[in-house]
Design a protein around this motif. Structure first.
Motif, PDB file in Angstrom:
ATOM      1  N   ALA A 367       0.834  -1.205   0.000  1.00  0.00           N
ATOM      2  CA  ALA A 367       0.000   0.000   0.000  1.00  0.00           C
ATOM      3  C   ALA A 367       0.871   1.257   0.000  1.00  0.00           C
ATOM      4  O   ALA A 367       0.616   2.212  -0.757  1.00  0.00           O
ATOM      5  N   VAL A 368       1.902   1.246   0.854  1.00  0.00           N
ATOM      6  CA  VAL A 368       2.800   2.410   0.915  1.00  0.00           C
ATOM      7  C   VAL A 368       3.556   2.571  -0.402  1.00  0.00           C
ATOM      8  O   VAL A 368       3.742   3.698  -0.893  1.00  0.00           O
ATOM      9  N   LEU A 369       3.993   1.463  -1.005  1.00  0.00           N
ATOM     10  CA  LEU A 369       4.703   1.521  -2.283  1.00  0.00           C
ATOM     11  C   LEU A 369       3.825   2.111  -3.372  1.00  0.00           C
ATOM     12  O   LEU A 369       4.301   2.904  -4.208  1.00  0.00           O
ATOM     13  N   THR A 370       2.542   1.768  -3.377  1.00  0.00           N
ATOM     14  CA  THR A 370       1.621   2.314  -4.368  1.00  0.00           C
ATOM     15  C   THR A 370       1.523   3.829  -4.240  1.00  0.00           C
ATOM     16  O   THR A 370       1.591   4.561  -5.240  1.00  0.00           O
ATOM     17  N   VAL A 371       1.367   4.297  -3.012  1.00  0.00           N
ATOM     18  CA  VAL A 371       1.300   5.751  -2.774  1.00  0.00           C
ATOM     19  C   VAL A 371       2.607   6.423  -3.182  1.00  0.00           C
ATOM     20  O   VAL A 371       2.618   7.479  -3.835  1.00  0.00           O
ATOM     21  N   LEU A 373       4.953   5.420  -5.364  1.00  0.00           N
ATOM     22  CA  LEU A 373       5.155   5.453  -6.813  1.00  0.00           C
ATOM     23  C   LEU A 373       4.212   6.447  -7.501  1.00  0.00           C
ATOM     24  O   LEU A 373       4.567   7.065  -8.503  1.00  0.00           O
ATOM     25  N   THR A 374       3.006   6.598  -6.942  1.00  0.00           N
ATOM     26  CA  THR A 374       2.030   7.513  -7.536  1.00  0.00           C
ATOM     27  C   THR A 374       2.448   8.968  -7.372  1.00  0.00           C
ATOM     28  O   THR A 374       2.262   9.794  -8.282  1.00  0.00           O
ATOM     29  N   LEU A 375       3.050   9.295  -6.224  1.00  0.00           N
ATOM     30  CA  LEU A 375       3.374  10.693  -5.914  1.00  0.00           C
ATOM     31  C   LEU A 375       4.857  11.018  -6.040  1.00  0.00           C
ATOM     32  O   LEU A 375       5.277  12.112  -5.648  1.00  0.00           O
ATOM     33  N   GLN A 376       5.662  10.097  -6.593  1.00  0.00           N
ATOM     34  CA  GLN A 376       7.113  10.294  -6.545  1.00  0.00           C
ATOM     35  C   GLN A 376       7.591  11.508  -7.347  1.00  0.00           C
ATOM     36  O   GLN A 376       8.657  12.062  -7.060  1.00  0.00           O
ATOM     37  N   ASN A 377       6.818  11.959  -8.323  1.00  0.00           N
ATOM     38  CA  ASN A 377       7.228  13.125  -9.105  1.00  0.00           C
ATOM     39  C   ASN A 377       6.969  14.441  -8.390  1.00  0.00           C
ATOM     40  O   ASN A 377       7.416  15.493  -8.844  1.00  0.00           O
ATOM     41  N   THR A 378       6.249  14.372  -7.283  1.00  0.00           N
ATOM     42  CA  THR A 378       5.920  15.598  -6.552  1.00  0.00           C
ATOM     43  C   THR A 378       6.835  15.845  -5.360  1.00  0.00           C
ATOM     44  O   THR A 378       6.973  16.978  -4.914  1.00  0.00           O
ATOM     45  N   VAL A 379       7.458  14.783  -4.850  1.00  0.00           N
ATOM     46  CA  VAL A 379       8.339  14.907  -3.681  1.00  0.00           C
ATOM     47  C   VAL A 379       9.669  14.223  -4.012  1.00  0.00           C
ATOM     48  O   VAL A 379       9.684  13.055  -4.412  1.00  0.00           O
ATOM     49  N   HIS A 380      10.780  14.922  -3.837  1.00  0.00           N
ATOM     50  CA  HIS A 380      12.071  14.422  -4.321  1.00  0.00           C
ATOM     51  C   HIS A 380      12.567  13.185  -3.587  1.00  0.00           C
ATOM     52  O   HIS A 380      13.336  12.393  -4.137  1.00  0.00           O
ATOM     53  N   TRP A 381      12.137  12.984  -2.324  1.00  0.00           N
ATOM     54  CA  TRP A 381      12.673  11.859  -1.556  1.00  0.00           C
ATOM     55  C   TRP A 381      11.821  10.594  -1.650  1.00  0.00           C
ATOM     56  O   TRP A 381      12.191   9.544  -1.130  1.00  0.00           O
ATOM     57  N   LEU A 382      10.690  10.652  -2.335  1.00  0.00           N
ATOM     58  CA  LEU A 382       9.810   9.485  -2.407  1.00  0.00           C
ATOM     59  C   LEU A 382      10.423   8.286  -3.138  1.00  0.00           C
ATOM     60  O   LEU A 382      10.110   7.139  -2.792  1.00  0.00           O
ATOM     61  N   TYR A 384      13.258   7.103  -2.753  1.00  0.00           N
ATOM     62  CA  TYR A 384      13.983   6.343  -1.732  1.00  0.00           C
ATOM     63  C   TYR A 384      13.023   5.559  -0.843  1.00  0.00           C
ATOM     64  O   TYR A 384      13.340   4.458  -0.372  1.00  0.00           O
ATOM     65  N   LEU A 385      11.840   6.129  -0.612  1.00  0.00           N
ATOM     66  CA  LEU A 385      10.814   5.399   0.133  1.00  0.00           C
ATOM     67  C   LEU A 385      10.354   4.177  -0.668  1.00  0.00           C
ATOM     68  O   LEU A 385      10.089   3.108  -0.097  1.00  0.00           O
ATOM     69  N   SER A 386      10.300   4.317  -1.997  1.00  0.00           N
ATOM     70  CA  SER A 386       9.919   3.190  -2.849  1.00  0.00           C
ATOM     71  C   SER A 386      10.925   2.050  -2.717  1.00  0.00           C
ATOM     72  O   SER A 386      10.551   0.877  -2.630  1.00  0.00           O
ATOM     73  N   ILE A 387      12.212   2.410  -2.704  1.00  0.00           N
ATOM     74  CA  ILE A 387      13.251   1.392  -2.541  1.00  0.00           C
ATOM     75  C   ILE A 387      13.105   0.696  -1.192  1.00  0.00           C
ATOM     76  O   ILE A 387      13.179  -0.534  -1.095  1.00  0.00           O
TER      77      ILE A 387
END
Length: 529
Positions: A367-371, A373-382, A384-387
């Motif tokens: 669930a967190v990975l989906t969020v 990946l969806t918002l990664q272009n809006t926040v620069h550190w996302l 790394y959260l995906s990884i």
């Protein structure tokens, strides 16, 4: 009188749990050697196609152009690559289907040894494909390698479950999962640009398959066959005693021999049942369903999608292209550490908590990975959260769902049902493996960043089923586990023992004479009643 016998049984069971079990040298060598030439190669072949994907696609295109005078179109190239990746599972399905008669005729250990013929043949075909200018050789090699994996992923857990004492059966069974993870990690390491991840060297990635196969062929023949197989299927008590002595590291194995014979008396017959007979046996319906659910979730929970398409997932996460091979390496390392951790704690925590907890954690991180990946272009550190989420999903999987399904398949069924049960489990395993490998790119293209919610739903369904259905199997004999399912299968204990082999029962005296002359008819009747 009956309560006294039950009390004595509980006391013996408690003493067995408290008793310290020694890991003999033969037990350790058999498990490590068996896994290195079997489940290690399965894991290795899951990840080995990842790093050289670009080079292999270029090889396909050049071969096509040389033959037909024009470049292959993008759609055909994608189809060829998808077939190359997913056809491994078709070979695995074939291996899972043919494993039952093979382990019956040759035994567990000899099946593992002979299975290396497929591995060596596949390695030669795949490693020589570039030199021969034939991509068909690579695809054929993947099929044959799949056959090897399909046989080994049934024969190895069967062998490990039958040579290990029940007190460490879970830990020893996790060796299968640990070596799958080590195989994945090894494939990632060898695929680095500094080693074999280069255009001129990628065939060596497939040639390396020969090394574990040769090591297994050299060492495994000097170790004993499964003592349960020798006693119950070959009726050779002398060899079974010697096998138990080597694996348990002690001379007095009378208790172990009697425990196996008691299981056989309860079954009334040690003749192997077919898949159809097993499916028609009411006393094991919920065991079969449990194996189907756990094996299905093992493949459909999304881990193979990450293994097959790690580079693409990290690219979508915004990781620099040059950094991807090294970030991918971290997934194999985390996977291996989590599998080792599971092997260390499985006999303390049990199967249920690790399975259900593992699926539960995967739901959260999907669930967190989906969020992310969806918002990664809006926040620069996302990114790394995906990884982090990918690594957390891998760790959650390997703690429980990554290895315990193989352990459960060996635990939920009696000796004569086990080959058919592994055939069913293997068929489900490889069909789901093929489906994920073939369909995930299209699911990813259609659902984009929401594709992992599909896997989260599958994890939730699996966790819910296991929570309500699966009993704890830790430190229980095979017969005790069968008793735990008796109520759910709506059969009494006596009916369950009578129902194992409808229409094929032998008189107890005849069956007793098949494997031992030291147990008299009075003891046989007592064991049955």
């Amino acid at each position: 009188m009956e309560s006294k016998q039950q009390s004595d049984g509980k006391t013996k069971g408690n003493n067995a749990v408290k008793k310290k079990v020694n890991w003999s040298g033969s037990l350790i060598v058999a498990s490590l050697t068996g896994a290195f030439g079997s489940s290690f190669l399965y894991g290795y072949n899951l990840s080995v196609v990842n790093a050289p994907a670009g080079f292999i696609k270029k090889f396909y295109n050049e071969t096509w152009e040389r033959r037909y005078g024009f470049s292959v179109d993008e759609g055909t190239l994608t189809l060829l690559w998808s077939i190359t990746v997913s056809i491994f599972a078709i070979g695995g399905l074939v291996g899972a289907i043919i494993v039952t008669p093979i382990v019956k005729f040759f035994g567990r250990k000899c099946t593992l040894v002979l299975n290396n013929v497929f591995a060596v043949a596949a390695a030669l075909l795949m490693s020589l494909s570039l030199l021969a200018g034939s991509f068909e050789m690579l695809i054929l090699g993947r099929i044959i390698m799949g056959v090897d994996a399909g046989i080994s992923l049934s024969a190895l857990p069967m062998y490990l479950s039958e040579i290990s004492p029940k007190e460490i059966r879970g830990s020893l069974g996790q060796v299968t999962a640990i070596f799958i993870c080590i195989g994945v990690f090894t494939g990632q390491v060898l695929g680095l640009p500094e080693i074999f991840g280069q255009e001129s060297r990628w065939p060596f990635l497939f040639g390396a398959i020969i090394v574990p196969s040769l090591i297994q062929v050299v060492i495994l023949p000097f170790l004993p066959e499964s003592p349960r197989y020798l006693l119950l299927e070959k009726h050779n008590r002398s060899k079974a005693e010697k096998a138990f002595q080597r694996f348990l590291g002690k001379d007095d194995v009378c208790h172990e021999i009697e425990e196996v014979l008691a299981e056989s008396r309860a079954q009334r017959n040690t003749k192997l049942v077919s898949v159809v007979q097993l499916l028609r046996t009411r006393a094991v319906r919920w065991q079969i369903l449990t194996v189907v659910v756990t094996m299905g979730c093992y493949q459909l929970c999304g881990l193979n999608a990450i293994w097959y398409y790690t580079n693409n997932i990290f690219s979508e996460s915004g990781i620099n292209h040059e950094t991807i091979p090294y970030v991918t390496l971290s997934t194999g390392a985390v996977e291996t550490l989590a599998a080792v951790f599971s092997g260390l704690v499985i006999e303390r925590l049990g199967r249920r908590p690790l399975l259900i907890g593992g699926f539960g954690l995967m739901i959260i991180f999907f669930a967190v990975l989906t969020v992310s990946l969806t918002l990664q272009n809006t926040v620069h550190w996302l990114p790394y959260l995906s990884i982090f989420c990918i690594l957390a999903i891998i760790a959650s999987f390997c703690i429980g769902p990554g290895g315990i399904p193989f352990v459960l398949t060996g635990e939920l069924f009696q000796q004569s049902q086990r080959p058919a049960a592994f055939m069913i489990a293997g068929t489900v395993n490889w069909l789901c493996n093929f489906a994920v490998g073939l369909l995930f790119p299209f699911i990813q293209a259609g659902l984009q960043t929401y594709c992992f919610l599909v896997f989260a739903g599958i994890c939730f369904a699996g966790a819910a089923y296991l929570f309500f259905v699966l009993p704890e199997t830790k430190n229980k004999t095979f017969h005790e586990i069968s008793q735990a399912f008796a109520k759910r299968n709506k059969v009494t204990l006596e009916m369950q023992e009578m129902n194992h082999y409808p229409g094929e029962r032998k008189p107890s005296e005849e069956q007793e004479s098949n494997f031992t002359s030291s147990v008299d008819n009075g003891e046989t009747k007592k064991g049955i009643v």
